[in-house]
Design a protein around this motif. Structure first.
Motif, PDB file in Angstrom:
ATOM      1  N   SER A  79       1.129  -8.838  -5.838  1.00 39.43           N
ATOM      2  CA  SER A  79      -0.268  -9.138  -5.535  1.00 39.43           C
ATOM      3  C   SER A  79      -1.111  -9.428  -6.770  1.00 39.43           C
ATOM      4  O   SER A  79      -2.172 -10.041  -6.664  1.00 39.43           O
ATOM      5  CB  SER A  79      -0.887  -7.970  -4.752  1.00 39.43           C
ATOM      6  N   GLU A  80      -0.694  -8.978  -7.935  1.00 41.42           N
ATOM      7  CA  GLU A  80      -1.479  -9.187  -9.160  1.00 41.42           C
ATOM      8  C   GLU A  80      -0.935 -10.438  -9.865  1.00 41.42           C
ATOM      9  O   GLU A  80       0.092 -10.407 -10.539  1.00 41.42           O
ATOM     10  CB  GLU A  80      -1.366  -7.961 -10.070  1.00 41.42           C
ATOM     11  N   LYS A  81      -1.629 -11.558  -9.684  1.00 44.36           N
ATOM     12  CA  LYS A  81      -1.110 -12.855 -10.132  1.00 44.36           C
ATOM     13  C   LYS A  81      -1.325 -13.110 -11.620  1.00 44.36           C
ATOM     14  O   LYS A  81      -0.544 -13.822 -12.253  1.00 44.36           O
ATOM     15  CB  LYS A  81      -1.768 -13.980  -9.323  1.00 44.36           C
ATOM     16  N   PRO A 135     -10.400  -4.777  -4.905  1.00 50.54           N
ATOM     17  CA  PRO A 135      -9.047  -5.345  -4.959  1.00 50.54           C
ATOM     18  C   PRO A 135      -7.947  -4.335  -4.653  1.00 50.54           C
ATOM     19  O   PRO A 135      -6.999  -4.646  -3.920  1.00 50.54           O
ATOM     20  CB  PRO A 135      -8.955  -5.857  -6.404  1.00 50.54           C
ATOM     21  N   THR A 136      -8.058  -3.121  -5.180  1.00 51.73           N
ATOM     22  CA  THR A 136      -7.000  -2.128  -4.960  1.00 51.73           C
ATOM     23  C   THR A 136      -6.956  -1.709  -3.504  1.00 51.73           C
ATOM     24  O   THR A 136      -5.880  -1.599  -2.904  1.00 51.73           O
ATOM     25  CB  THR A 136      -7.219  -0.903  -5.875  1.00 51.73           C
ATOM     26  N   ARG A 137      -8.119  -1.472  -2.928  1.00 50.46           N
ATOM     27  CA  ARG A 137      -8.168  -1.072  -1.517  1.00 50.46           C
ATOM     28  C   ARG A 137      -7.677  -2.195  -0.609  1.00 50.46           C
ATOM     29  O   ARG A 137      -7.013  -1.936   0.409  1.00 50.46           O
ATOM     30  CB  ARG A 137      -9.589  -0.665  -1.137  1.00 50.46           C
ATOM     31  N   LYS A 138      -7.980  -3.421  -0.951  1.00 47.47           N
ATOM     32  CA  LYS A 138      -7.562  -4.563  -0.132  1.00 47.47           C
ATOM     33  C   LYS A 138      -6.046  -4.642  -0.007  1.00 47.47           C
ATOM     34  O   LYS A 138      -5.502  -4.896   1.079  1.00 47.47           O
ATOM     35  CB  LYS A 138      -8.106  -5.856  -0.732  1.00 47.47           C
ATOM     36  N   VAL A 139      -5.334  -4.419  -1.106  1.00 49.38           N
ATOM     37  CA  VAL A 139      -3.863  -4.462  -1.063  1.00 49.38           C
ATOM     38  C   VAL A 139      -3.328  -3.362  -0.159  1.00 49.38           C
ATOM     39  O   VAL A 139      -2.397  -3.578   0.635  1.00 49.38           O
ATOM     40  CB  VAL A 139      -3.278  -4.349  -2.492  1.00 49.38           C
ATOM     41  N   LEU A 140      -3.914  -2.170  -0.259  1.00 38.36           N
ATOM     42  CA  LEU A 140      -3.510  -1.061   0.611  1.00 38.36           C
ATOM     43  C   LEU A 140      -3.759  -1.405   2.077  1.00 38.36           C
ATOM     44  O   LEU A 140      -2.900  -1.171   2.940  1.00 38.36           O
ATOM     45  CB  LEU A 140      -4.288   0.198   0.218  1.00 38.36           C
ATOM     46  N   GLU A 141      -4.925  -1.936   2.377  1.00 38.59           N
ATOM     47  CA  GLU A 141      -5.279  -2.237   3.768  1.00 38.59           C
ATOM     48  C   GLU A 141      -4.377  -3.320   4.354  1.00 38.59           C
ATOM     49  O   GLU A 141      -3.984  -3.249   5.527  1.00 38.59           O
ATOM     50  CB  GLU A 141      -6.748  -2.648   3.837  1.00 38.59           C
ATOM     51  N   GLU A 142      -4.040  -4.307   3.543  1.00 39.34           N
ATOM     52  CA  GLU A 142      -3.117  -5.338   4.007  1.00 39.34           C
ATOM     53  C   GLU A 142      -1.727  -4.751   4.263  1.00 39.34           C
ATOM     54  O   GLU A 142      -1.046  -5.136   5.226  1.00 39.34           O
ATOM     55  CB  GLU A 142      -3.036  -6.467   2.986  1.00 39.34           C
ATOM     56  N   PHE A 150       0.348  -2.593  -8.600  1.00 42.65           N
ATOM     57  CA  PHE A 150      -0.981  -3.197  -8.549  1.00 42.65           C
ATOM     58  C   PHE A 150      -1.978  -2.273  -9.247  1.00 42.65           C
ATOM     59  O   PHE A 150      -2.010  -1.072  -8.986  1.00 42.65           O
ATOM     60  CB  PHE A 150      -1.413  -3.442  -7.103  1.00 42.65           C
ATOM     61  N   PRO A 151      -2.820  -2.798 -10.140  1.00 46.08           N
ATOM     62  CA  PRO A 151      -3.686  -1.946 -10.961  1.00 46.08           C
ATOM     63  C   PRO A 151      -4.871  -1.363 -10.197  1.00 46.08           C
ATOM     64  O   PRO A 151      -5.201  -1.798  -9.096  1.00 46.08           O
ATOM     65  CB  PRO A 151      -4.175  -2.910 -12.053  1.00 46.08           C
ATOM     66  N   ILE A 152      -5.485  -0.393 -10.828  1.00 44.68           N
ATOM     67  CA  ILE A 152      -6.694   0.227 -10.301  1.00 44.68           C
ATOM     68  C   ILE A 152      -7.891  -0.556 -10.832  1.00 44.68           C
ATOM     69  O   ILE A 152      -8.162  -0.545 -12.030  1.00 44.68           O
ATOM     70  CB  ILE A 152      -6.790   1.703 -10.733  1.00 44.68           C
ATOM     71  N   PRO A 164     -10.839   3.353  -5.437  1.00 45.73           N
ATOM     72  CA  PRO A 164      -9.678   2.670  -6.035  1.00 45.73           C
ATOM     73  C   PRO A 164      -8.568   3.614  -6.503  1.00 45.73           C
ATOM     74  O   PRO A 164      -7.390   3.335  -6.276  1.00 45.73           O
ATOM     75  CB  PRO A 164     -10.289   1.903  -7.210  1.00 45.73           C
ATOM     76  N   GLN A 165      -8.924   4.716  -7.159  1.00 44.17           N
ATOM     77  CA  GLN A 165      -7.905   5.641  -7.648  1.00 44.17           C
ATOM     78  C   GLN A 165      -7.090   6.212  -6.491  1.00 44.17           C
ATOM     79  O   GLN A 165      -5.860   6.289  -6.555  1.00 44.17           O
ATOM     80  CB  GLN A 165      -8.562   6.783  -8.442  1.00 44.17           C
ATOM     81  N   ASP A 166      -7.783   6.595  -5.429  1.00 41.46           N
ATOM     82  CA  ASP A 166      -7.082   7.149  -4.265  1.00 41.46           C
ATOM     83  C   ASP A 166      -6.268   6.080  -3.542  1.00 41.46           C
ATOM     84  O   ASP A 166      -5.190   6.367  -3.008  1.00 41.46           O
ATOM     85  CB  ASP A 166      -8.085   7.788  -3.309  1.00 41.46           C
ATOM     86  N   SER A 167      -6.777   4.855  -3.514  1.00 38.03           N
ATOM     87  CA  SER A 167      -6.009   3.757  -2.919  1.00 38.03           C
ATOM     88  C   SER A 167      -4.695   3.552  -3.673  1.00 38.03           C
ATOM     89  O   SER A 167      -3.634   3.345  -3.068  1.00 38.03           O
ATOM     90  CB  SER A 167      -6.832   2.465  -2.946  1.00 38.03           C
ATOM     91  N   TYR A 168      -4.767   3.623  -5.002  1.00 34.83           N
ATOM     92  CA  TYR A 168      -3.566   3.479  -5.823  1.00 34.83           C
ATOM     93  C   TYR A 168      -2.565   4.615  -5.546  1.00 34.83           C
ATOM     94  O   TYR A 168      -1.368   4.380  -5.369  1.00 34.83           O
ATOM     95  CB  TYR A 168      -3.946   3.471  -7.299  1.00 34.83           C
ATOM     96  N   LEU A 169      -3.073   5.849  -5.506  1.00 28.77           N
ATOM     97  CA  LEU A 169      -2.192   6.989  -5.251  1.00 28.77           C
ATOM     98  C   LEU A 169      -1.520   6.882  -3.885  1.00 28.77           C
ATOM     99  O   LEU A 169      -0.340   7.223  -3.727  1.00 28.77           O
ATOM    100  CB  LEU A 169      -2.985   8.301  -5.335  1.00 28.77           C
ATOM    101  N   LEU A 170      -2.284   6.409  -2.901  1.00 32.13           N
ATOM    102  CA  LEU A 170      -1.727   6.284  -1.564  1.00 32.13           C
ATOM    103  C   LEU A 170      -0.632   5.216  -1.530  1.00 32.13           C
ATOM    104  O   LEU A 170       0.433   5.433  -0.940  1.00 32.13           O
ATOM    105  CB  LEU A 170      -2.844   5.956  -0.572  1.00 32.13           C
TER     106      LEU A 170
END
Length: 384
Positions: free
Chosen positions: A14-16, A50-57, A23-25, A232-238
């Motif tokens: 996802s990180e182009k 951006p971080t939350r979007k990747v998780l949601e997708e 994927f970064p925070i 974002p930090q929690d999205s990354y951890l999840l």
């Protein structure tokens, strides 16, 4: 692509700009506009990051839904869903219900004129008897917590559609690795993502998955307006936790199945509640709609006096609330997770002073059974 591969590859492409595999925070709360009237797709962190979007997708893909929404907790996710309803609306809700959900319905939503009836969702005739012209949705926990009651999602979702009701399924205890309610007919799936999806007892989060574009747009409006979004930090951890979900769920299941068999033969245990047991009431339904079993089980001891010394003597297993992490935890529902449920409801469904709930972690099964055995032995000696 198989679900194991999809889980392991969350965010990896996802990180182009840099090609980062993880994927970064993106910690920024604001995002620069290219010019007046243009947006990068990110304006303010509450609306999207951006971080939350990747998780949601990722969660939408895993559950087979159209859109996903990441919230600051499982209860925040429930509140966001319940915000679809208005004064005078009525909900049908699983009888064996998490105490926090009951508290939200009875002590908060009731102030706004939203009512709920608690029903054995295994019985269509009971649902029909409690349905009113004001009924808008049905909320199902399957398996339920802590008694592992199983609801036939296909059957109930078909009934809900006949009456123009939304079917909402709490999929926390099985995760999309073992069960995908939208594929079975549900409209909305909810997760307390702090549990199996996060998997490490280190992140608080809730997830919502929606089927249908119109309903997704309504949820997007509520999600942004209420603002109980995941940082974002929690999205990354999840996302990090979800990458190993397949491996962990297999181990949780195997440990729980072995412990259920051990407890089923123990002279201090009266009843074991676990869907993998052939004697479990919902065993055949569970096998028909899920590809595996949760790592949660509950059991009832023969004497309430055993409870305190068992909880005091377990060592490897921690006496703690929550579930779904790599560490095994034991909980006493009557005074912890279900303390907000009225006594008459707890007694009706069997959440009494002899019931314990065990969330099996990923430790070696021999060590877990040895810990239970020594705790039972010491508890029995003290109660003689």
């Amino acid at each position: 692509m198989k679900i194991e591969s999809r889980l392991a590859q969350i965010g990896s492409r996802s990180e182009k700009t840099t090609g980062a595999v993880n994927f970064p925070i993106f910690q920024s709360t604001a995002f620069r506009h290219p010019k007046l009237g243009e947006s990068t797709g990110f304006d303010y962190i509450r609306t999207q990051s951006p971080t939350r979007k990747v998780l949601e997708e990722a969660i939408a893909d895993l559950e087979g839904g159209d859109r996903g929404f990441a919230c600051s907790s499982g209860m925040a996710a429930l509140q966001t869903i319940f915000s679809m309803f208005s004064h005078g609306d009525h909900l049908l809700v699983s009888l064996d219900l998490y105490g926090g959900t009951y508290r939200l319905l009875e002590r908060i939503l009731s102030r706004f004129g939203i009512t709920a009836s608690y029903v054995d969702t295994q019985q269509i005739e009971e649902l029909e008897a409690l349905r009113t012209p004001a009924t808008k949705a049905i909320l199902i926990e399957t398996p339920t917590n802590p008694l592992m009651m199983i609801t036939d999602i296909r059957k109930v979702s078909e009934w809900a559609k006949q009456h123009d009701l939304l079917c909402i399924v709490d999929n926390t205890l099985l995760s999309p690795y073992f069960q995908r309610p939208i594929e079975l007919g549900a409209d909305i799936v909810i997760h307390s993502a702090s549990k199996y999806l996060g998997g490490h007892n280190d992140v608080l989060a809730g997830l919502i998955v929606i089927r249908g574009e119109a309903l997704s747009e309504e949820m997007a409006f509520l999600h942004n307006s209420i603002g109980a979004v995941l940082a974002p930090q929690d999205s990354y951890l999840l996302m990090r936790g979800m990458k190993t979900l397949a491996l962990r769920m297999e181990r949780h299941q195997s440990n729980a199945t072995a412990i259920a068999a051990y407890l089923n033969e123990h002279h201090l245990v009266e009843t074991v509640y676990y869907p993998a047991l052939s004697a479990h009431q919902g065993h055949s339904i569970q096998n028909g709609q899920s590809s595996g079993n949760t790592g949660i089980l509950s059991f009832k001891v023969t004497d309430a006096r055993l409870i305190e010394p068992i909880l005091r003597h377990i060592d490897l297993i921690a006496f703690a609330e929550s579930l779904g992490g790599v560490e095994s935890l034991m909980t006493y529902p009557a005074v912890q997770t279900h303390a907000d449920i009225p006594l008459e409801i707890r007694e009706r469904i069997g959440v009494d002073d002899r019931l314990l709930r065990l969330s099996t972690g990923i430790e070696h099964i021999d060590d877990l059974i040895a810990d239970l055995e020594q705790a039972f032995t010491k508890a029995e000696q003290e109660c003689k």
